[in-house]
Scaffold this active site. Sequence first.
Site, mmCIF file in Angstrom:
data_model
loop_
_atom_site.group_PDB
_atom_site.id
_atom_site.type_symbol
_atom_site.label_atom_id
_atom_site.label_comp_id
_atom_site.label_asym_id
_atom_site.label_seq_id
_atom_site.Cartn_x
_atom_site.Cartn_y
_atom_site.Cartn_z
ATOM 1 N N ARG A 193 -0.613 22.174 -14.416
ATOM 2 C CA ARG A 193 -0.412 21.104 -14.805
ATOM 3 C C ARG A 193 0.056 20.463 -15.605
ATOM 4 N NH1 ARG A 193 2.676 16.280 -11.324
ATOM 5 N NH2 ARG A 193 3.957 14.951 -13.325
ATOM 6 N N HIS A 223 9.459 7.921 -27.651
ATOM 7 C CA HIS A 223 8.581 9.009 -27.079
ATOM 8 C C HIS A 223 8.785 10.690 -27.594
ATOM 9 C CE1 HIS A 223 5.599 11.242 -23.997
ATOM 10 N NE2 HIS A 223 6.753 11.545 -23.930
ATOM 11 N N GLU A 232 -2.966 17.742 -11.742
ATOM 12 C CA GLU A 232 -2.854 18.263 -13.204
ATOM 13 C C GLU A 232 -3.599 18.821 -12.997
ATOM 14 O OE1 GLU A 232 -0.775 15.660 -16.442
ATOM 15 O OE2 GLU A 232 -3.360 15.487 -16.829
ATOM 16 N N LYS A 286 9.672 22.540 -14.422
ATOM 17 C CA LYS A 286 9.206 21.484 -13.873
ATOM 18 C C LYS A 286 8.686 21.771 -12.485
ATOM 19 C CE LYS A 286 6.259 17.470 -14.600
ATOM 20 N NZ LYS A 286 7.131 15.764 -15.171
ATOM 21 N N LYS A 310 4.029 11.330 -11.071
ATOM 22 C CA LYS A 310 3.868 11.027 -12.056
ATOM 23 C C LYS A 310 3.869 9.488 -12.167
ATOM 24 C CE LYS A 310 0.658 13.720 -14.936
ATOM 25 N NZ LYS A 310 0.840 14.240 -16.093
ATOM 26 N N HIS A 340 0.891 11.425 -27.839
ATOM 27 C CA HIS A 340 0.763 9.621 -27.209
ATOM 28 C C HIS A 340 -0.089 8.626 -28.572
ATOM 29 C CE1 HIS A 340 0.601 11.435 -23.227
ATOM 30 N NE2 HIS A 340 1.972 10.401 -23.750
ATOM 31 N N ARG A 393 1.103 -1.511 0.148
ATOM 32 C CA ARG A 393 0.059 -0.521 -0.293
ATOM 33 C C ARG A 393 0.696 0.830 0.281
ATOM 34 N NH1 ARG A 393 -3.053 -3.433 3.802
ATOM 35 N NH2 ARG A 393 -4.977 -3.849 2.600
ATOM 36 N N ASN A 404 1.472 18.715 -20.593
ATOM 37 C CA ASN A 404 0.846 17.849 -22.129
ATOM 38 C C ASN A 404 1.062 18.929 -23.477
ATOM 39 O OD1 ASN A 404 0.558 15.455 -19.694
ATOM 40 N ND2 ASN A 404 -1.449 16.796 -20.044
ATOM 41 N N GLU A 441 11.986 17.373 -25.543
ATOM 42 C CA GLU A 441 11.106 17.699 -23.999
ATOM 43 C C GLU A 441 11.500 19.061 -23.522
ATOM 44 O OE1 GLU A 441 7.963 16.578 -22.392
ATOM 45 O OE2 GLU A 441 8.065 14.310 -22.707
ATOM 46 N N HIS A 443 1.468 16.696 -26.401
ATOM 47 C CA HIS A 443 1.784 15.057 -25.786
ATOM 48 C C HIS A 443 0.440 14.366 -26.267
ATOM 49 C CE1 HIS A 443 4.931 16.050 -23.677
ATOM 50 N NE2 HIS A 443 4.911 14.731 -23.183
HETATM 51 N N1 GLY Z 1 5.055 14.552 -17.647
HETATM 52 C C1 GLY Z 1 3.974 15.656 -17.730
HETATM 53 C C2 GLY Z 1 3.750 15.518 -16.009
HETATM 54 O O1 GLY Z 1 4.319 15.209 -15.261
HETATM 55 O O2 GLY Z 1 2.856 16.142 -15.755
#
Ligand code: GLY
Length: 368
Positions: free
Chosen positions: A244, A268, A240, A230, A146, A255, A124, A248, A188, A251
């Site tokens: 945040r 990526h 997010e 970041k 993330k 994606h 957990r 994206n 990035e 992306h």
């Molecule tokens: N890679 C995007 C984020 O960390 O929100």
Amino acid sequence: MNELEPIRVELGARSYAVHVGRGNLGTVGARTRAAAAGAPVALVTNPTVDALWGDRVRASLAEAGVAATTIEIPDGERHKNVATLASLWGRLAEARIERGGLLLALGGGVVGDVTGFAAATWLRGVAFAQVPTTLVAQIDAAIGGKTAIDLPAGKNLVGAFHQPGFVLSDVEVLDSLPEREYRAGLAEVVKTGAILSAGLFERLETESGRVLARDPDLLLDVVHECSRLKATVVSADETEGDGRAILNFGHTLGHAVEALQGYEGILHGEAVSIGMAFATGMSEGRGFLRPSTGRRVRDLLRRFGLPTEVPAGLAAAALARAMEADKKRAAGRVRFVCLEDLGRTRFEALSTADLEGLVSEHLGKNVG
Ligand code: GLY
């Protein structure tokens, strides 16, 4: 050893430091000892990274008196799946990693994401720390908690927010990155400048030669600055919301391209580069972005040897369906990140039909 000022990710009791330096990999032992406080540690990595950096990390851990079990997971995005996770859980059981234990992720985004998700779920939730070894992981994936695995239905569909205890980035390890992977990481970096800092973007333009040559001083500065940006975004919006979600940028289509390629043959960052070319063209088409600015973004991506065209054979309808599967969706619409200027973004809520129309239009013209 040269380490710049630590960067703080400010999240109350879950705050942590991001240490960016050159030649600072040897500090991992002391930092892990402080974070694990005597509990068992699993060093999770892949065979490629283990062969390059595993011994140095193990020596640092041993020197600090940290007993660690090394666990290798397979290399590559196609292994960021439930089978790899299940096998990692099994190895954690064998290594008797208990509640107070710590998982140390040594590798790129796949190792970080899978290890982080294993840490979020094992017993957990146990502690973990990140030692990212690719450019994309150092400036993006390792910071912000993330964690996820992919499903056939889409990338990162199962995961958790689980913050690391620390992040340690040694830019010296980037010297050993294959050229293609380094350039994919630059996508990035370009993204970070485009959405968050016109100053960083302009520096990348004027110093593109030094960036490509992996100039040690410039690389240290760039990784530190991207990490700082970041960390600021994550500190303001951990889970997010709008803050945040601007990360994206590029992306949504990226994606979709990766998923349709079966996560094979495209990195990526390359997919994100294609996605950014689409997003800038689309932002221009809607009148949000000056064409000259969109062109600067695409020119910089190309100067870094990155692709800006959707791979042949991918149809607009399939791409739109794959984008619809994107988890960043609300009320049946994808929240698409557009660029208004360097350092300024806005969201557009798009239906699948909108997306298909926009991708068809994009495929039909050569965006300069
Ligand atoms: N890679 C995007 C984020 O960390 O929100």
